[in-house]
Design an enzyme around this catalytic site. Structure first.
Site, PDB file in Angstrom:
ATOM      1  N   GLY A 116       0.829  -1.198   0.000  1.00  0.00           N
ATOM      2  CA  GLY A 116       0.000   0.000   0.000  1.00  0.00           C
ATOM      3  C   GLY A 116       0.863   1.248   0.000  1.00  0.00           C
ATOM      4  O   GLY A 116       1.996   1.236  -0.470  1.00  0.00           O
ATOM      5  N   CYS A 117       0.334   2.298   0.548  1.00  0.00           N
ATOM      6  CA  CYS A 117       1.046   3.575   0.593  1.00  0.00           C
ATOM      7  C   CYS A 117       2.354   3.436   1.367  1.00  0.00           C
ATOM      8  O   CYS A 117       2.368   2.933   2.488  1.00  0.00           O
ATOM      9  CB  CYS A 117       0.166   4.631   1.255  1.00  0.00           C
ATOM     10  SG  CYS A 117       0.971   6.229   1.449  1.00  0.00           S
ATOM     11  N   PHE A 118       3.437   3.898   0.776  1.00  0.00           N
ATOM     12  CA  PHE A 118       4.737   3.735   1.446  1.00  0.00           C
ATOM     13  C   PHE A 118       4.848   4.554   2.718  1.00  0.00           C
ATOM     14  O   PHE A 118       5.667   4.264   3.576  1.00  0.00           O
ATOM     15  CB  PHE A 118       5.923   3.958   0.527  1.00  0.00           C
ATOM     16  CG  PHE A 118       5.929   5.163  -0.370  1.00  0.00           C
ATOM     17  CD1 PHE A 118       5.348   6.371  -0.034  1.00  0.00           C
ATOM     18  CD2 PHE A 118       6.584   5.089  -1.595  1.00  0.00           C
ATOM     19  CE1 PHE A 118       5.406   7.470  -0.869  1.00  0.00           C
ATOM     20  CE2 PHE A 118       6.649   6.184  -2.440  1.00  0.00           C
ATOM     21  CZ  PHE A 118       6.050   7.373  -2.078  1.00  0.00           C
ATOM     22  N   TRP A 119       4.029   5.563   2.908  1.00  0.00           N
ATOM     23  CA  TRP A 119       4.074   6.340   4.150  1.00  0.00           C
ATOM     24  C   TRP A 119       3.747   5.444   5.348  1.00  0.00           C
ATOM     25  O   TRP A 119       4.320   5.601   6.423  1.00  0.00           O
ATOM     26  CB  TRP A 119       3.082   7.488   4.126  1.00  0.00           C
ATOM     27  CG  TRP A 119       3.341   8.544   3.094  1.00  0.00           C
ATOM     28  CD1 TRP A 119       4.490   8.771   2.393  1.00  0.00           C
ATOM     29  CD2 TRP A 119       2.411   9.528   2.660  1.00  0.00           C
ATOM     30  NE1 TRP A 119       4.324   9.831   1.544  1.00  0.00           N
ATOM     31  CE2 TRP A 119       3.058  10.317   1.688  1.00  0.00           C
ATOM     32  CE3 TRP A 119       1.096   9.817   2.990  1.00  0.00           C
ATOM     33  CZ2 TRP A 119       2.423  11.384   1.050  1.00  0.00           C
ATOM     34  CZ3 TRP A 119       0.463  10.881   2.352  1.00  0.00           C
ATOM     35  CH2 TRP A 119       1.139  11.656   1.401  1.00  0.00           C
ATOM     36  N   CYS A 120       2.800   4.510   5.164  1.00  0.00           N
ATOM     37  CA  CYS A 120       2.405   3.610   6.262  1.00  0.00           C
ATOM     38  C   CYS A 120       3.552   2.682   6.651  1.00  0.00           C
ATOM     39  O   CYS A 120       3.861   2.519   7.832  1.00  0.00           O
ATOM     40  CB  CYS A 120       1.197   2.774   5.848  1.00  0.00           C
ATOM     41  SG  CYS A 120      -0.319   3.725   5.587  1.00  0.00           S
TER      42      CYS A 120
END
EC number: 1.8.4.11
Length: 174
Positions: free
Chosen positions: A10-14
């Protein structure tokens, strides 16, 4: 001796916000892997046309945190049963994938998927593929959550994953 792991969930920020908090992880970089163009940008990857996944590439000390533990956390912190999707993030760039750097990582990843298969109502769709060129994301994506905790996506999505890590895996934190 340090090793490298590359994860797409998913989103790499997570993933960045969670894995950077682990003992034994010395570096986490957000970036892109698995696509068809060189030097992709966030804007290009977000179209879904480049074939890249948003990934984190982490450097870890296997004497402190094993690759198996990294895999366990990877599966605990995202949904490996949704094809090209994590929550409201939809597109091939948000796929679940493990990019292996050696045969041992490939074997461990496939074994973990097999071991976890019965724990999910739906099939695990996480792919296991060889690591290819890692393209670092733009500077503003690195450590995004820590720099922008009040940003709506961060407070609504990323913060929950960080809380889960802290509550369920506190013994692994720095």
């Amino acid at each position: 001796m340090s090793e490298i792991a590359t994860l797409a969930g998913g989103c790499f920020w997570c993933l960045d916000a969670t894995f950077a908090r682990l003992r034994g992880v010395s570096q986490v970089d957000c970036g892109y892997m698995g696509g068809r163009i060189e030097a992709p940008t966030y804007k290009a990857v977000c179209t879904g046309d480049t074939g890249h996944a948003e990934v984190i590439q982490l450097t870890f000390d296997p004497a402190i945190i094993s690759y198996s533990t990294i895999l366990k956390l990877f599966f605990a912190l995202h949904n490996p049963t949704t094809l090209n999707r994590q929550g409201e993030d939809v597109g091939t760039q948000y796929r679940s994938s493990l990019f292996f750097h050696n045969e041992a990582q490939e074997t461990a990843a496939k074994a973990m998927i097999k071991a976890l298969a019965d724990q999910y109502a739906d099939p695990i769709v996480t792919t296991v593929t060889p690591a290819v060129t890692f393209w670092p994301a733009e500077t503003y994506h690195q450590d995004y959550f820590d720099q922008n905790p009040e940003q709506p996506y961060c407070s609504a999505v990323v913060a929950g994953k960080v809380r889960k890590l802290m509550q369920e895996y506190g013994d692994l934190l720095k």
